[in-house]
Write a protein that holds these residues in place. Structure first.
Motif: not given
Lengths: 231, 230
Positions: A104-115, A119-122
């Motif tokens: 619930h906390k780790c997954s979303m930012p991880f996948w969003m950082a990947l794809w 600026e959003r990726r930072k």
């Protein structure tokens, strides 16, 4: 006689991997039924009408959906090495808490950082790294090989997308999530997870995942870009 | 001698309620510590540094247990008393699946459907909320509670729905369900809130209505601000 076990899954699905690794760790024989997520079968849609996705575990005529629900079911319905600690306190605080954190906390930012890009990726990378720091602290303080003990267990399966994807992260995203000398306990955990015999023996393995994501890379990047435009 | 149990919570929170009703059903004595979430205490921030939220369960001097449904499972496993989750692994899987559905899929549309100003946007969420309610309605066929004849894990997981259908409908003047819609769910909400153990740890309805009426403007502001970014 034991009822047959089938796992409906898809190549490239880290969620399928969680369920598959759980079955292997527990020593449960199963048949893997491959699903093409671009052309979903009538079987899948019938068994998982709500979410219409993999994995789905079929134990006899019982269907169980949602990867982490499946992992807990596998732990409780079959004999074999436990996937959660036996002590209620350890179950609640190390195993379930960190599984919840991974999901619930780790997954979303991880996948969003990947794809994501630009600026959003930072922002996502920063958030992913904050989560890695929390995991690092837990591993160092807890002092075990894995998140809840010395064998692969429930929270490790919940967070398995990290060891599965980390090697490919820079290649797929063009950015690095951790420097070579950063997060030593996390690096060790990733290595331990990927070296585990049961994990390695999974059909949905790293090579297939890597090939799958290379093909799908542009599609996922476009999907995330479109999604972020709305926010 | 039994180690003391403390529950850090806040007034009117369905998440805190889950933990509280679990303790009561299990027969575990506890002390309730109420937090003001606009001014979080050092105690809360120390015991739940990652999520900074309630409920938090303190059992003796062990580090805290956080996350309402994890607390419920802990209470079920750590203390003797009537089981809160089903015994059969498949039934347990179903309870967890539907609890996850409520957490992941239900909370947002219900909340948005209640508080959004924009009628068109609200309609979208009302439609989604009703689809979710239809699914939950189907789980109640032939049963008084989600768990059967007595309340259990999935009933507490769904307690927020009882709040929405009852108190929040009164506070907002918005009933998400018509009088002839979802009869099983409406009956469930009444049965759940009047069940003896549940009632013992629910504040009186008038207090809950007053509490949410007092917060109404603040909630609306926050929800509509969030919606503007969507």
């Amino acid at each position: 006689m034991a009822e047959p076990v089938k796992l409906i899954g898809a190549v490239g699905s880290p969620f399928t991997h969680r369920a598959e690794a759980a079955l292997r760790l527990k020593g449960v024989p199963y048949e893997l039924v491959h699903e093409d997520l671009d052309n979903k079968s009538e079987l899948l849609l019938r068994l998982n009408p709500l979410n219409k996705t993999v994995p789905v575990l079929l134990h006899g005529d019982r269907a169980i959906c949602e990867s982490l629900v499946i992992v807990q079911y596998v732990d409780e319905a079959f004999d074999g090495p436990p996937l959660l600690p036996t002590d209620p306190y350890d179950r609640a605080t190390t195993a379930r808490f960190w599984a919840h954190f991974m999901e619930h906390k780790c997954s979303m930012p991880f996948w969003m950082a990947l794809w994501s890009g630009g600026e959003r990726r930072k922002g996502f990378v920063e958030e992913a790294r904050e989560n890695l720091a929390l995991l690092e602290e837990h591993l160092q303080v807890h002092g075990k090989r894995f998140l809840a003990g010395d064998a692969v267990g429930y929270p490790d399966l919940a967070g398995s997308y990290i060891p599965l994807m980390l090697d490919m992260f820079e290649e797929l995203s063009g950015t690095s999530l951790m420097g070579d000398d950063e997060y030593p306990a996390m690096r060790r955990w990733v290595k331990e997870y990927n070296s585990d015999e049961a994990v390695k023996s999974c059909v949905t393995n790293k090579k297939q995942l890597a090939a799958y994501f290379r093909v799908k890379k542009d599609k996922y990047k476009m999907m995330v870009k479109a999604m972020l435009k709305q926010y | 001698m039994a180690e003391p149990v403390k529950l850090i919570g806040t007034f009117g929170s369905p998440f805190v309620h889950r933990a509280e009703v679990a303790l009561r059903l299990k027969g575990v004595p506890y002390e309730l510590i109420l937090e003001d979430l606009t001014n979080k205490s050092e105690l809360l921030l120390r015991h739940n540094p990652i999520h900074k939220s309630v409920p938090v369960l303190l059992h003796g001097d062990r580090p805290a247990i956080c996350e309402s449904l994890l607390i419920v499972e802990y209470i079920d496993e750590a203390f003797d008393g009537p089981p809160l989750l089903p015994i059969d692994p498949y039934d347990r899987a179903m309870a967890r699946f539907w609890a996850q559905f409520i957490e992941q899929k239900c909370a947002k549309p219900f909340w948005m459907a209640l508080w959004l100003n924009d009628g068109d946007k609200r309609e979208v969420f009302v439609k989604e909320a009703k689809e979710n309610m239809a699914l939950l309605e189907s789980r109640l066929h032939g049963k008084r509670f989600f768990a059967g004849d007595t309340v259990g894990y999935l009933d507490f997981a769904a307690c927020g729905l009882a709040l929405v259908l009852g108190v929040l409908a009164e506070v907002t003047g918005l009933s998400l369900v018509g009088e002839d819609e979802f009869p099983l769910l409406r009956r469930w909400a009444d049965d759940y809130t009047s069940e003896e153990t549940v009632k013992a740890c629910l504040p009186p309805r008038e207090q809950l209505v007053a509490h949410f009426s007092g917060k109404k403007d603040r909630i609306k502001l926050a929800v509509n601000a969030m919606a503007c970014q969507m």
